[in-house]
Design an enzyme around this catalytic site. Structure first.
Site, PDB file in Angstrom:
ATOM      1  CG  ASN A  80       4.891  -3.205   0.786  1.00  0.00           C
ATOM      2  OD1 ASN A  80       5.303  -2.327   1.712  1.00  0.00           O
ATOM      3  ND2 ASN A  80       5.646  -3.655  -0.040  1.00  0.00           N
ATOM      4  CD1 TRP A  81      -0.202   0.003   4.106  1.00  0.00           C
ATOM      5  CD2 TRP A  81       0.226   0.834   6.267  1.00  0.00           C
ATOM      6  NE1 TRP A  81      -1.211  -0.367   5.098  1.00  0.00           N
ATOM      7  CE2 TRP A  81      -1.177   0.226   6.117  1.00  0.00           C
ATOM      8  CE3 TRP A  81       0.522   1.796   7.164  1.00  0.00           C
ATOM      9  CZ2 TRP A  81      -1.656   0.437   7.364  1.00  0.00           C
ATOM     10  CZ3 TRP A  81      -0.178   1.836   8.363  1.00  0.00           C
ATOM     11  CH2 TRP A  81      -1.335   1.168   8.339  1.00  0.00           C
ATOM     12  CE  LYS A  82       4.378  -1.450  -2.860  1.00  0.00           C
ATOM     13  NZ  LYS A  82       4.353  -1.890  -4.422  1.00  0.00           N
ATOM     14  CG  HIS A 101       8.886  -5.219  -2.416  1.00  0.00           C
ATOM     15  ND1 HIS A 101       8.963  -4.392  -3.561  1.00  0.00           N
ATOM     16  CD2 HIS A 101       7.630  -5.511  -2.228  1.00  0.00           C
ATOM     17  CE1 HIS A 101       7.606  -4.232  -3.919  1.00  0.00           C
ATOM     18  NE2 HIS A 101       6.833  -4.843  -3.160  1.00  0.00           N
ATOM     19  CD  GLU A 154       7.969  -1.124  -4.962  1.00  0.00           C
ATOM     20  OE1 GLU A 154       8.077  -0.926  -3.647  1.00  0.00           O
ATOM     21  OE2 GLU A 154       6.818  -1.172  -5.675  1.00  0.00           O
ATOM     22  CD  GLU A 182       4.792  -8.138  -4.015  1.00  0.00           C
ATOM     23  OE1 GLU A 182       3.726  -7.835  -3.670  1.00  0.00           O
ATOM     24  OE2 GLU A 182       5.664  -7.699  -4.020  1.00  0.00           O
ATOM     25  N   GLY A 196       1.451  -2.062  -8.955  1.00  0.00           N
ATOM     26  CA  GLY A 196       1.187  -0.846  -8.958  1.00  0.00           C
ATOM     27  C   GLY A 196       0.651  -0.466 -10.531  1.00  0.00           C
ATOM     28  CB  SER A 200      -2.931  -4.708  -9.745  1.00  0.00           C
ATOM     29  OG  SER A 200      -1.761  -4.044 -10.157  1.00  0.00           O
ATOM     30  N   GLY A 212      -1.259  -0.874  -2.935  1.00  0.00           N
ATOM     31  CA  GLY A 212      -1.987   0.259  -3.218  1.00  0.00           C
ATOM     32  C   GLY A 212      -3.176   0.110  -2.413  1.00  0.00           C
TER      33      GLY A 212
HETATM   34  P1  13P Z   1       0.258  -3.182  -5.799  1.00  0.00           P
HETATM   35  O1  13P Z   1      -0.741  -3.984  -4.998  1.00  0.00           O
HETATM   36  O2  13P Z   1       0.208  -1.575  -5.424  1.00  0.00           O
HETATM   37  O3  13P Z   1       0.250  -3.363  -7.052  1.00  0.00           O
HETATM   38  O4  13P Z   1       1.589  -3.482  -4.976  1.00  0.00           O
HETATM   39  C1  13P Z   1       2.016  -4.903  -4.807  1.00  0.00           C
HETATM   40  C2  13P Z   1       3.417  -4.716  -3.922  1.00  0.00           C
HETATM   41  O5  13P Z   1       4.266  -4.616  -4.274  1.00  0.00           O
HETATM   42  C3  13P Z   1       3.116  -5.351  -2.550  1.00  0.00           C
HETATM   43  O6  13P Z   1       4.515  -5.497  -2.056  1.00  0.00           O
END
Ligand code: 13P
Length: 259
Positions: free
Chosen positions: A11-13, A101, A103, A173, A179, A219, A241
């Protein structure tokens, strides 16, 4: 991981313009082998604007990487300024779409109901939803993690048929691990992914629970993926990340080779 095929998703966000996205994808593909493609499914989920350029690169070079999106609307078309419809993504051969997600839920107010509409719309257009669930640190400390995840999974899958659930992906998650560099221990991650599968069994039957792929996210790194993947109810990872770095992401896809 049982005999379900592993799925490692990046997931490149909100990272990578379309030039950066193409470079990252090409570097990733260069590091992957035929054996990786035989053993593991891998997907990348760039921002919407990168999807078309990545589709062209994937299809021109026949890369063993599936195209994903991070979100979509549930309607096929209409007056929804700023939104992207599932058929538009299907047309670009998107295979997997992340929905719900944390977020999107926390920063953009997505509700369980919205997420359920998205799941059904994605299935209607023959793509695979990656339904996300997970608790905050406060909820975990209050002993509410399981109840929260159970509610999110039941609501997200409401009125979805068992055979469709069997082909889906659910990503657990924990929000406190996203993150932060703080991963759930593999035992805790297993326990919660096991909860996800039990909820699916209860709501949609044993076949749905046996088929659905459950990812852990939060993470995930080359150094912790191998142990996570030994867990019976963890079938893959949703990586934030570390998926931005093609070296790290390739090593995560190649979890079997890590020390
Ligand atoms: P990280 O791997 O940066 O913790 O993010 C996880 C995430 O939200 C993937 O959707």
């Amino acid at each position: 991981m049982a005999d379900r095929r592993p799925l490692i998703s990046g997931n490149w966000k909100m990272h990578h313009d379309h030039f950066e996205a193409i470079r990252t994808l090409q570097k990733l593909a260069y590091r992957l082998t035929n054996e990786d493609a035989e053993l593991v499914d891998a997907s990348v989920h760039p921002p919407f604007i990168d999807i078309r350029p990545l589709q062209i690169v994937i299809e021109t070079d026949d890369l063993p990487i599936a195209l994903g999106a991070q979100n979509c609307h549930w309607e096929d078309k209409g007056a929804f300024t700023g939104e992207v419809a599932p058929p538009m993504l299907a047309k670009m051969h998107v295979s997997y779409i992340i929905c719900g997600h944390s977020e999107r839920r926390e920063l953009f107010g997505e509700t369980d109901d919205d997420v359920n509409r998205k799941v059904k719309a994605i299935l209607k257009h023959e793509m695979t939803p990656i339904l996300c669930c997970g608790e905050t640190l406060e909820e975990r400390e209050a002993g509410e993690a399981e109840a929260k995840v159970e509610r999110q999974v039941r609501a997200g899958l409401d009125k979805v048929k068992g055979d469709q659930v069997a082909g889906m992906v659910i990503a657990y998650e924990p929000i406190w691990a996203i993150g932060t560099g703080r991963t759930a221990s593999s035992d805790d991650a297993q326990a919660m992914c096991g909860t996800v599968r039990r909820v699916v069994a209860d709501a949609h039957g044993a076949d749905a629970a046996a088929g659905v792929r459950v990812q852990y996210g939060g993470s995930v790194k080359p150094t912790n993926i191998k142990e996570l993947m030994t867990m019976p109810d963890i079938d893959g990872a949703l990586v934030g990340g570390a998926s931005l770095d093609p070296d790290d992401f390739a090593r995560i896809i190649q979890f079997r080779l890590q020390p």
